[in-house]
Design an enzyme around this catalytic site. Structure first.
Site, PDB file in Angstrom:
ATOM      1  N   GLU A 132      -0.469  -2.788 -36.891  1.00  0.00           N
ATOM      2  CA  GLU A 132      -1.799  -2.281 -36.522  1.00  0.00           C
ATOM      3  C   GLU A 132      -2.796  -3.264 -37.111  1.00  0.00           C
ATOM      4  OE1 GLU A 132      -2.245   0.313 -34.662  1.00  0.00           O
ATOM      5  OE2 GLU A 132      -0.304   1.306 -34.772  1.00  0.00           O
TER       6      GLU A 132
ATOM      7  N   CYS B  69     -11.023  -0.873 -38.413  1.00  0.00           N
ATOM      8  CA  CYS B  69     -10.403  -1.828 -37.486  1.00  0.00           C
ATOM      9  C   CYS B  69     -10.942  -1.643 -36.067  1.00  0.00           C
ATOM     10  CB  CYS B  69      -8.896  -1.641 -37.503  1.00  0.00           C
ATOM     11  SG  CYS B  69      -8.409   0.081 -37.373  1.00  0.00           S
TER      12      CYS B  69
ATOM     13  N   GLU C  89     -14.138 -10.703 -36.575  1.00  0.00           N
ATOM     14  CA  GLU C  89     -14.263  -9.382 -37.206  1.00  0.00           C
ATOM     15  C   GLU C  89     -15.093  -9.518 -38.490  1.00  0.00           C
ATOM     16  OE1 GLU C  89     -10.531  -7.731 -38.493  1.00  0.00           O
ATOM     17  OE2 GLU C  89     -11.066  -5.804 -37.613  1.00  0.00           O
TER      18      GLU C  89
HETATM   19  P1  NDP Z   1      -5.009  -7.800 -45.210  1.00  0.00           P
HETATM   20  O1  NDP Z   1      -4.196  -8.138 -44.036  1.00  0.00           O
HETATM   21  O2  NDP Z   1      -5.473  -8.874 -46.086  1.00  0.00           O
HETATM   22  O3  NDP Z   1      -4.197  -6.782 -46.168  1.00  0.00           O
HETATM   23  C1  NDP Z   1      -3.557  -5.652 -45.687  1.00  0.00           C
HETATM   24  C2  NDP Z   1      -2.432  -5.287 -46.633  1.00  0.00           C
HETATM   25  O4  NDP Z   1      -1.502  -6.350 -46.664  1.00  0.00           O
HETATM   26  C3  NDP Z   1      -2.868  -5.093 -48.086  1.00  0.00           C
HETATM   27  O5  NDP Z   1      -2.033  -4.158 -48.717  1.00  0.00           O
HETATM   28  C4  NDP Z   1      -2.628  -6.477 -48.681  1.00  0.00           C
HETATM   29  O6  NDP Z   1      -2.471  -6.425 -50.086  1.00  0.00           O
HETATM   30  C5  NDP Z   1      -1.355  -6.849 -47.978  1.00  0.00           C
HETATM   31  N1  NDP Z   1      -1.104  -8.263 -47.872  1.00  0.00           N
HETATM   32  C6  NDP Z   1      -1.980  -9.302 -47.932  1.00  0.00           C
HETATM   33  N2  NDP Z   1      -1.328 -10.476 -47.797  1.00  0.00           N
HETATM   34  C7  NDP Z   1      -0.011 -10.170 -47.642  1.00  0.00           C
HETATM   35  C8  NDP Z   1       1.163 -10.939 -47.448  1.00  0.00           C
HETATM   36  N3  NDP Z   1       1.121 -12.278 -47.394  1.00  0.00           N
HETATM   37  N4  NDP Z   1       2.342 -10.310 -47.327  1.00  0.00           N
HETATM   38  C9  NDP Z   1       2.417  -8.970 -47.368  1.00  0.00           C
HETATM   39  N5  NDP Z   1       1.335  -8.182 -47.571  1.00  0.00           N
HETATM   40  C10 NDP Z   1       0.137  -8.777 -47.682  1.00  0.00           C
HETATM   41  O7  NDP Z   1      -6.172  -6.912 -44.647  1.00  0.00           O
HETATM   42  P2  NDP Z   1      -7.322  -6.199 -45.477  1.00  0.00           P
HETATM   43  O8  NDP Z   1      -6.760  -5.499 -46.617  1.00  0.00           O
HETATM   44  O9  NDP Z   1      -8.372  -7.208 -45.746  1.00  0.00           O
HETATM   45  O10 NDP Z   1      -7.799  -5.091 -44.434  1.00  0.00           O
HETATM   46  C11 NDP Z   1      -8.668  -5.346 -43.453  1.00  0.00           C
HETATM   47  C12 NDP Z   1      -7.972  -5.656 -42.139  1.00  0.00           C
HETATM   48  O11 NDP Z   1      -7.112  -4.599 -41.742  1.00  0.00           O
HETATM   49  C13 NDP Z   1      -8.961  -5.802 -41.028  1.00  0.00           C
HETATM   50  O12 NDP Z   1      -8.689  -6.971 -40.304  1.00  0.00           O
HETATM   51  C14 NDP Z   1      -8.755  -4.568 -40.149  1.00  0.00           C
HETATM   52  O13 NDP Z   1      -9.085  -4.740 -38.841  1.00  0.00           O
HETATM   53  C15 NDP Z   1      -7.320  -4.275 -40.373  1.00  0.00           C
HETATM   54  N6  NDP Z   1      -7.052  -2.852 -40.158  1.00  0.00           N
HETATM   55  C16 NDP Z   1      -6.398  -2.454 -39.009  1.00  0.00           C
HETATM   56  C17 NDP Z   1      -6.179  -1.118 -38.747  1.00  0.00           C
HETATM   57  C18 NDP Z   1      -5.459  -0.686 -37.514  1.00  0.00           C
HETATM   58  O14 NDP Z   1      -5.007   0.465 -37.457  1.00  0.00           O
HETATM   59  N7  NDP Z   1      -5.306  -1.519 -36.501  1.00  0.00           N
HETATM   60  C19 NDP Z   1      -6.624  -0.071 -39.668  1.00  0.00           C
HETATM   61  C20 NDP Z   1      -7.269  -0.571 -40.830  1.00  0.00           C
HETATM   62  C21 NDP Z   1      -7.467  -1.930 -41.055  1.00  0.00           C
HETATM   63  P3  NDP Z   1      -3.721  -6.665 -51.068  1.00  0.00           P
HETATM   64  O15 NDP Z   1      -4.905  -5.991 -50.455  1.00  0.00           O
HETATM   65  O16 NDP Z   1      -3.276  -6.046 -52.325  1.00  0.00           O
HETATM   66  O17 NDP Z   1      -3.880  -8.148 -51.165  1.00  0.00           O
END
Ligand code: NDP
Length: 509
Positions: free
Chosen positions: A265, A299, A400
């Site tokens: 997602e 998102c 975004e």
């Molecule tokens: P990220 O992709 O940076 O992070 C999402 C999750 O992944 C966090 O738990 C993060 O950990 C973890 N993460 C980051 N890097 C890695 C990696 N290399 N390997 C595994 N896990 C990793 O997104 P954001 O947290 O910045 O969230 C915002 C984004 O999420 C936006 O782009 C938004 O559109 C999307 N989103 C989509 C939704 C949907 O349903 N389609 C719903 C909500 C958000 P940590 O934060 O601890 O670094």
């Protein structure tokens, strides 16, 4: 989104269960194996709230091993038993709704009217929905021919890794945990290191009340580049991810290399479309739900606001007035409509996009600045913002921003706006505001996205599938169809004939 307006009775910090959280592995709470921690600060007040462990590779492997052990028995529980467990979790969340809402608002910065009115009750409803859905799921048995019985069985998949972002920490956990547990899978869950507290508190409630056997739910906290990376490469059977398209792409590749399924997602740049025959009050509510709900950190945010030229002036006059009047402030004040952005990094990104917009020729019609007066100076607050003089090719219309910044783009007719809406790499959400039902459905069908709201925006009831087209992801959550991605299909073909078929042994033998 409905909301309640009761202020929590006790100061929030006094209501955290601890200031030093631990990892949940195999039913035991423990520190990271090397003792490393991350400090969690409040986005609205800037104060330290707690520390969480930074899980090591050993911790992640231990969590996966615990989930693997637990799978042997959990996968054999009856549907009735798992349904009752989900109902118990829903009840626990409901009993502790004020507490969980407070923790979420404190940790994430979102207004208490949203956490009490949306995040927590939607989470409860999600567990109840899947508790009911699995009771109604049926396998199938057909006769292929006179002699062949074809049994189609659904079996749990195994150990599932789940990674969620910081914008809806609690609700995303419910979206992911409910179907996985319902399906009979065991879970290693990683919240965002920015917002882990509400999920840790939920896990504490579940363990303290002995709702799940040890190892069925494991929680590993830590940064994405450490614990997240370890988890995506661990010995898992599926990965479910919500987050950015960039990280999601890497996770999809890692899953493909292991030949395990992934559901993704991801991000969006959704079109919220306003025709001149729409109800203006509904439109104003819709623009707010689209780009101000959760401080625009959604998102599916309606971040591209398409307005029919014939009523652009009327629309903008009213919208700028509404945006100026939005109450931005303390997330724990029930009258607050918009709380704090999640952290300084995110606010800096949002403000940089306002500058990018200006340099591309956009005009800031309202907002555009950080809020620093009074207590707001201690936190990370932003003005509700609208940019005009934008066209769909500008970066502010394509990338975004993930904050309360909407870009307003005029259009003339249906065909034009459908083409503009589809001119995006994303395809997650979208809105249509009009009094003409035929037009609403034509536009909804023309837009290549997974979800379209008509005369409302950002509603997420259980039972309505949510997920993206194009680079917004793969899979649909919040609907029973997600159960298929948490299960395997087992086919058993049974020969009922009394005699051999004749391929190698004659039937008369
Ligand atoms: P990220 O992709 O940076 O992070 C999402 C999750 O992944 C966090 O738990 C993060 O950990 C973890 N993460 C980051 N890097 C890695 C990696 N290399 N390997 C595994 N896990 C990793 O997104 P954001 O947290 O910045 O969230 C915002 C984004 O999420 C936006 O782009 C938004 O559109 C999307 N989103 C989509 C939704 C949907 O349903 N389609 C719903 C909500 C958000 P940590 O934060 O601890 O670094």
């Amino acid at each position: 989104m409905s909301s309640t307006l009761e202020r929590p009775a006790v100061h929030p910090k006094a209501r955290l269960s601890t200031e030093h959280y631990q990892l949940l592995i195999g039913g035991r709470w423990r520190d990271a194996s090397d003792g490393a921690t991350i400090t969690v600060t409040s986005p609205s007040a800037g104060e330290t709230l707690a520390t969480i462990p930074e899980a090591t590779k050993d911790d992640v492997d231990a969590a996966v091993a615990a989930a693997r052990t637990a799978f042997a028995t959990w996968s054999r529980t009856s549907v009735t038993e798992r349904s009752q467990v989900l109902l118990r979790i829903a009840d626990l969340i409901e009993e502790h709704a004020d507490f969980l809402a407070t923790v979420e608002s404190m940790d994430n910065g979102k207004p208490i009217r949203e956490t009490t009115g949306a995040d927590i009750p939607l989470g409860v409803d999600h567990f109840r929905y899947f508790a009911g859905v699995i009771r109604g799921e049926e396998g199938s048995a057909t006769m292929v021919d006179e002699n062949m019985l074809n049994l189609i069985l659904t079996e749990p998949l195994g150990v599932v890794a789940q990674i969620v972002p910081w914008n809806f920490p609690f609700l995303m956990a419910c979206w992911k945990l409910a179907p996985a547990l319902a399906a009979g899978d065991t879970v290693v869950f990683k919240p965002s290191s920015s917002t882990s507290l509400s999920v840790l508190e939920l896990a504490r409630l579940i363990t303290e009340n002995h709702v799940l056997p040890d190892g069925v739910l494991n929680v590993v906290t830590g940064s994405g580049t450490k614990s997240g990376e370890y988890l995506q490469h661990a010995d898992i059977d599926k990965i479910a991810f919500t987050g950015s398209t960039e990280v999601g792409r890497g996770i999809g590749i890692a899953a493909a290399e292991k030949i395990i399924p992934s559901t993704l997602e991801l991000g969006g740049k959704s079109a919220n479309i306003f025709f001149d025959d729409c109800d203006l009050d509904l439109a104003m509510e819709g623009i707010g739900l689209g780009i101000l709900f959760n401080q625009g950190q959604v998102c599916s945010a309606g971040s591209r606001i398409f307005v029919q030229c014939s009523f652009l002036d009327t629309f903008m006059q009213r919208a700028t007035e509404e945006f100026r009047n939005v109450r931005v402030g303390d997330p724990l004040d029930p009258s607050t409509q918009m709380g704090a952005q999640v952290n300084e990094t995110q606010l800096a990104k949002i403000l940089s996009y306002v500058d990018i917009g200006r340099s591309e020729g956009a005009t800031v019609a309202v907002g555009g600045r950080r809020l620093t007066h009074g207590d707001l100076g201690r936190g990370v607050f932003m003005e509700p913002t609208l940019l005009t003089d934008v066209d769909n090719s500008m970066r502010v219309a394509r990338e975004e921003i993930f904050g309360p910044v909407g870009v307003v783009i005029p259009f003339d007719d249906e065909d034009e706006v459908i083409a503009l809406a589809n001119d995006s790499t994303y395809g997650l959400g979208g809105g249509v505001f009009t009094s003409d039902l035929g037009r609403a459905i034509r536009v909804a069908r023309g837009v290549r996205t997974g979800r379209v709201w008509v005369n409302t925006y950002n509603q997420f009831p259980a039972g309505a599938p949510f997920g993206g087209y194009k680079e917004s992801g793969i899979g649909r959550e919040t609907h029973k169809m997600i159960l298929h991605s948490y299960t395997q299909t087992k086919n058993v073909l049974i020969n009922l004939a009394r005699k051999p078929g004749g391929m190698y042994v004659p039937p008369e033998h």
